[in-house]
Design an enzyme around this catalytic site. Sequence first.
Site, PDB file in Angstrom:
ATOM      1  N   CYS A  51       0.841  -1.203   0.000  1.00  0.00           N
ATOM      2  CA  CYS A  51       0.000   0.000   0.000  1.00  0.00           C
ATOM      3  C   CYS A  51       0.876   1.253   0.000  1.00  0.00           C
ATOM      4  O   CYS A  51       0.635   2.195  -0.770  1.00  0.00           O
ATOM      5  CB  CYS A  51      -0.944  -0.027   1.195  1.00  0.00           C
ATOM      6  SG  CYS A  51      -2.131   1.332   1.202  1.00  0.00           S
ATOM      7  N   CYS A  52       1.915   1.260   0.856  1.00  0.00           N
ATOM      8  CA  CYS A  52       2.819   2.414   0.896  1.00  0.00           C
ATOM      9  C   CYS A  52       3.529   2.603  -0.445  1.00  0.00           C
ATOM     10  O   CYS A  52       3.747   3.729  -0.884  1.00  0.00           O
ATOM     11  CB  CYS A  52       3.853   2.251   2.013  1.00  0.00           C
ATOM     12  SG  CYS A  52       3.258   2.689   3.659  1.00  0.00           S
ATOM     13  N   CYS A  57      -1.021   8.715   7.054  1.00  0.00           N
ATOM     14  CA  CYS A  57      -2.374   8.412   6.615  1.00  0.00           C
ATOM     15  C   CYS A  57      -3.267   8.141   7.825  1.00  0.00           C
ATOM     16  O   CYS A  57      -2.807   7.605   8.845  1.00  0.00           O
ATOM     17  CB  CYS A  57      -2.357   7.187   5.712  1.00  0.00           C
ATOM     18  SG  CYS A  57      -1.514   7.466   4.148  1.00  0.00           S
ATOM     19  N   CYS A  99      -3.418   4.629   9.536  1.00  0.00           N
ATOM     20  CA  CYS A  99      -2.134   4.077   9.973  1.00  0.00           C
ATOM     21  C   CYS A  99      -1.450   4.944  11.019  1.00  0.00           C
ATOM     22  O   CYS A  99      -0.258   4.778  11.285  1.00  0.00           O
ATOM     23  CB  CYS A  99      -1.206   3.890   8.776  1.00  0.00           C
ATOM     24  SG  CYS A  99      -1.857   2.726   7.579  1.00  0.00           S
ATOM     25  N   CYS A 147       7.973   4.074   5.636  1.00  0.00           N
ATOM     26  CA  CYS A 147       7.087   3.739   4.534  1.00  0.00           C
ATOM     27  C   CYS A 147       7.854   3.541   3.231  1.00  0.00           C
ATOM     28  O   CYS A 147       7.278   3.211   2.212  1.00  0.00           O
ATOM     29  CB  CYS A 147       6.051   4.833   4.348  1.00  0.00           C
ATOM     30  SG  CYS A 147       6.791   6.431   4.080  1.00  0.00           S
TER      31      CYS A 147
HETATM   32 FE1  SF4 Z   1      -1.351   2.835   2.842  1.00  0.00          FE
HETATM   33 FE2  SF4 Z   1      -1.137   3.235   5.472  1.00  0.00          FE
HETATM   34 FE3  SF4 Z   1       1.026   3.424   3.879  1.00  0.00          FE
HETATM   35 FE4  SF4 Z   1      -0.927   5.284   3.832  1.00  0.00          FE
HETATM   36  S1  SF4 Z   1       0.482   4.800   5.532  1.00  0.00           S
HETATM   37  S2  SF4 Z   1       0.077   4.412   2.074  1.00  0.00           S
HETATM   38  S3  SF4 Z   1      -2.781   3.989   4.104  1.00  0.00           S
HETATM   39  S4  SF4 Z   1      -0.196   1.581   4.328  1.00  0.00           S
END
Ligand code: SF4
Length: 244
Positions: A125-126, A209, A212, A237
């Site tokens: 996701c990151c 985010c 998170c 991240c």
């Molecule tokens: Fe995805 Fe969380 Fe990374 Fe944001 S912080 S990009 S929602 S995993």
Amino acid sequence: MLKAMDTETIDAKTTEYDPLNTQSAEEVLQWTFEKFGDRGALMSSFGLEDVVLIDMMAKINPKARVITLDTGRLNQETYDVMDKIRDKYGLHIEVMFPDSKKVQEMVRAKGMNLFYHSLENRKECCRVRKVDLLNRALGNLDAWITGLRRAQVVTRTETKKVEIDHDHGGMAKINPIADWAVNQVWDYVKANQVPFNVLHERGYPSIGCAPCTRAISTGEDLRAGRWWWELPEHKECGLHVQSP
Ligand code: SF4
């Protein structure tokens, strides 16, 4: 972006960059604008350190570039401070969004909240929402400015004010307040009436985010609220991980 460099070039840049470690944040920014011009930009998430840098930059070079990566999962409070900053400084914020096709594919395959299910999913996701986007943004730059501080987290204790970013082709990574303590950051914000994210007053020293990031308790590590379900050494991240 610059290509990978040979040892001679690395040595020359290290010799040029290292003395800047003893310079003030404003002096480092001034040097950055003189050296890189439009090819340098602040990569801002509008956290406390970033708004300090925006205020300094507005005073030194009002045309300095500010880029932000909107992952699509930010807090409303982050959008609020973005607008306050835009109004106060008359700033043109270069907002960038992730590749919608990749986000769509990921969410359809693994769900909206995939990051809670495994470290691999969280990193995916990151990567899709942030890291790929950052690489796209950096592709047009020779230097990026960040609000990293050594005291923030164990993985940042060696951060220099100006360093070679080996993970991004050897471009320059500028961290003007690398040596600041958190109380210096707050003092600057208050003294200069800089707009800041209200979540910082609700126990969020570090804001990413919404799903998170959580508030921390007294005595907890400053980054304990980021990906709180993971081990401390995993708490990056991918934006600021430096290859050895
Ligand atoms: Fe995805 Fe969380 Fe990374 Fe944001 S912080 S990009 S929602 S995993």
